[in-house]
Design a protein around this motif. Structure first.
Motif, PDB file in Angstrom:
ATOM      1  N   VAL B 271      12.081 -21.856 -35.667  1.00  0.00           N
ATOM      2  CA  VAL B 271      12.853 -22.036 -34.430  1.00  0.00           C
ATOM      3  C   VAL B 271      13.133 -23.525 -34.231  1.00  0.00           C
ATOM      4  CG1 VAL B 271      12.855 -21.752 -31.930  1.00  0.00           C
ATOM      5  CG2 VAL B 271      11.812 -20.004 -33.383  1.00  0.00           C
ATOM      6  N   VAL B 274      15.667 -23.563 -28.246  1.00  0.00           N
ATOM      7  CA  VAL B 274      15.633 -22.408 -27.358  1.00  0.00           C
ATOM      8  C   VAL B 274      16.507 -22.733 -26.163  1.00  0.00           C
ATOM      9  CG1 VAL B 274      14.196 -20.941 -25.903  1.00  0.00           C
ATOM     10  CG2 VAL B 274      13.274 -21.861 -28.046  1.00  0.00           C
ATOM     11  N   LEU B 283      18.357 -18.429 -29.404  1.00  0.00           N
ATOM     12  CA  LEU B 283      17.409 -19.142 -30.264  1.00  0.00           C
ATOM     13  C   LEU B 283      18.174 -19.720 -31.438  1.00  0.00           C
ATOM     14  CD1 LEU B 283      14.250 -16.895 -30.723  1.00  0.00           C
ATOM     15  CD2 LEU B 283      14.591 -18.844 -29.209  1.00  0.00           C
ATOM     16  N   PHE B 302      12.892 -11.597 -25.204  1.00  0.00           N
ATOM     17  CA  PHE B 302      12.375 -12.921 -25.505  1.00  0.00           C
ATOM     18  C   PHE B 302      11.073 -13.187 -24.768  1.00  0.00           C
ATOM     19  CE2 PHE B 302      11.862 -17.421 -24.609  1.00  0.00           C
ATOM     20  CZ  PHE B 302      11.883 -17.943 -25.897  1.00  0.00           C
TER      21      PHE B 302
END
Lengths: 306, 327
Positions: B271, B274, B283, B302
């Protein structure tokens, strides 16, 4: 907590007026200071001379002297004389004919430059080309017509050699024709510039919208371009009319001193040192021109052009 | 099904000097449909529209409307009307005279043309503004006037050049609903040029995506969105990831991606960002080969198992969600 806030607010309010007032004062002062140079120039070189002319127009004069007074003799003589009306009428005639011709030529040239010349470089180039005559003084430009238009001048000899005429044409020079020709030559640019300027601001998509609506070229010209060019036409009109109304040298040279306009009336009086009479004529001319401009401005709002 | 009123482009080409603005475009616009020409600036969509309108000469090819080639006819004789990007209302004429302009050009007398114009203004809900000048109107009101002015010529096809781009976002959404409603009522074809995929998806029966002077994909809005043919279309239409996998390039909708444990997932990544978007969380995930993907998760999904920047995640999707791209 609440008390504290109130207190702070109070102090802020108590202190606020002093710097604010000072700032307002300095704003006020700087405004006047910024306006003062132009105000001084206009007062010294425009307002005072005009006041002077108005004052002198009430003075008296004899053959050999002028004396301060407050009398209406100059105006009475001026407005009572039939010559005044004839000369004013002639001046209006020059202005009207010159206006019509410069408008026709100026609009056409500006239209060509604005709508038919596609590239900006060509537009600028051709526009500068129009200004080339202005690189010499207007008296030189005027005088250069004389050898061209004279009895044995270029125009007459060319026409003779082509067999178009049998004898030299007399009215080419020292006539109303030559006066107006010179005016048109001298002042057309004053029509071209503001009209071109307004035309350049016309959104080109308006012309496409007109074509979309089925307007022909002439319909677009008359229904879209002319109305939107009016402010430019009006500014050009004011230039040309004031210039022609105030002129004396062109009329004197090109008419060979055979025609009169108001400017020549004034210049003759000055030559004879009749300043009060010249001033009175000048005041009347000024009022006339101002009235004409005021009338013109009633028809078109030129403010958005400035 | 073809009809007499279809608009067809046949090898339509526009060249400016050496540059090719529109390259032999052929397409059939069905009568009575709302069609959006979609593409980035400089893709040739505006040139195409201007050629349809008759404001740009056609270098080569034909435009067939009502069974005849109109490509050499003057704008007013084609059966098209154009609504300009800046509306191009005549600033010196009142609203009603703007609308009545084309009737005036036809020589219809003042009372009659004003009556027709008033009728058209009523249709776009602008009757109360009849006597105003365009400068006294808001952008949305000017647009209605422009619409009325275009429609009074009774066109078979209305051409709209980025009609909503000058409006603020709120008004844009309202006006696009009105455009759609009007098109349904009138039953004529609208061809609407835009660079906004939202606008195209919201309005169009058919979307024609253009790029580099050519049509890259054309079809019903849903079809184009569901199955973009090329990487360009997938990226331009938005909400898609373009992934290069060993077996080829694929388009994968951002909302079809699911998070999974890294082991056994179709793809693994980390990741890198965000972004909370209210109903959704976006994401940003970097996978092998420095490819960046966006996964759009519902906020429930999420926040059920929140992820932070730097965490390793696996990505999964339903088998049929990935579309192979041809280019």
């Amino acid at each position: 907590m609440t008390n504290q806030t109130t207190q702070t607010n109070d102090t802020a309010f108590a202190q606020a007026p002093a710097p604010d007032a000072r700032r307002a004062m300095s704003h006020h002062l700087s405004g006047w200071l910024l306006a003062s140079p132009i105000a001084l120039v206009l007062t010294g070189f425009l307002l005072l001379p005009i006041i002077m002319i108005v004052v002198v127009s009430f003075w008296g004069a004899t053959e050999f002297s002028i004396y301060p007074a407050f009398q209406f003799d100059n105006y009475a003589f001026l407005l009572g004389s039939e010559v005044t009306y004839r000369v004013f009428l002639n001046t209006f005639r020059y202005a009207a004919i010159t206006w019509a011709l410069t408008l026709l030529i100026g609009f056409t040239v500006a239209y060509f430059l604005a709508f038919h010349v596609r590239s900006l470089n060509w537009q600028i180039g051709l526009f500068l080309f129009c200004t080339i005559p202005f690189w010499t003084s207007n008296i030189i430009r005027m005088i250069s017509w004389i050898p061209f238009l004279g009895r044995n001048g270029l125009a007459n000899s060319t026409l003779l050699s082509w067999g178009v005429i049998d004898q030299p044409v007399e009215w080419l020079l020292f006539s109303d024709f030559s006066v107006i020709l010179a005016f048109v030559h001298l002042y057309t640019l004053f029509m071209i510039v503001p009209i071109f300027n307004t035309m350049m601001r016309i959104d080109r998509s308006l012309l496409e919208a007109a074509a979309d609506a089925g307007a022909s070229g002439w319909q677009t010209l008359w229904n879209v371009i002319v109305p939107l060019t009016k402010p430019g036409i009006m500014i050009g009109t004011i230039f040309v009319i004031t210039l022609v109304m105030g002129d004396f040298i062109t009329v004197r040279f090109m008419s060979g001193s055979q025609s009169a306009n108001v400017g020549r009336l004034i210049s003759n009086d000055i030559a004879l040192l009749q300043y009060p009479s010249a001033s009175a004529t000048a005041v009347i001319l000024l009022i006339t021109v101002l009235l004409m401009i005021a009338t013109l401005l009633r028809f078109v709002d030129i403010r958005k052009e400035l | 099904m073809r009809s007499e009123l279809d608009l067809e482009l046949v090898g339509l080409t526009k060249r400016y000097g050496d540059t090719l603005a529109v390259d032999a475009v052929s397409h059939l616009f069905h009568a009575g449909s709302y069609c959006c020409l979609l593409g980035p600036s400089g893709c040739g969509k505006s040139s195409t529209l201007r050629m349809l309108a008759g404001h740009e000469t056609v270098t080569d090819g034909a435009i067939i409307l009502g069974g005849r080639d109109v490509s050499r006819l003057p704008p007013a004789r084609r059966g098209t009307a154009m609504m300009f990007q800046n509306y191009a209302l005549f600033p010196h004429l009142s609203v009603i005279d703007n609308v009545a302009f084309s009737l005036k050009m036809k020589g219809i007398d003042a009372a009659k043309r004003r009556a027709s114009a008033a009728e058209m203004l009523a249709r776009v809900d602008m009757t109360v503004f009849s006597d105003r000048l365009p400068a006294q109107l808001s952008g949305g009101q000017q647009q209605r006037v422009a619409l009325a002015r275009a429609l009074i010529t009774q066109p078979q096809v209305l051409l709209l050049d980025e009609p909503l781009s000058a409006l603020d976002p709120f008004l844009r959404i309202r006006m696009r609903a009105e455009l759609r409603k009007l098109q349904r009522e009138l039953g004529i074809s609208f061809i609407h040029v835009t660079h906004s995929q939202d606008e195209a998806l919201a309005l169009a029966d058919e979307i024609v995506v253009m790029n580099e002077a050519k049509i890259v994909q054309a079809g019903p809005a849903r079809e184009v969105f569901q199955a973009p043919k090329t990487a360009f279309v997938a990226r331009f239409i938005g909400s898609h990831n373009v992934i290069a996998l060993p077996e080829g390039k694929f388009a994968l909708r951002a909302d079809e991606l699911k998070l999974a444990p890294p082991q056994g997932a179709k793809l693994r990544g980390r990741v890198t960002g965000v972004e909370y978007q209210g109903t959704h969380v976006a994401l940003r995930i970097t996978i092998a080969g420095e490819q960046e993907l966006t996964a759009l998760l519902t906020d429930k999904n999420f926040f059920g198992a929140p992820k932070d920047v730097g965490e390793a995640v696996g990505l999964d999707w339903d088998g049929q969600a990935a579309h192979a791209l041809s280019a």
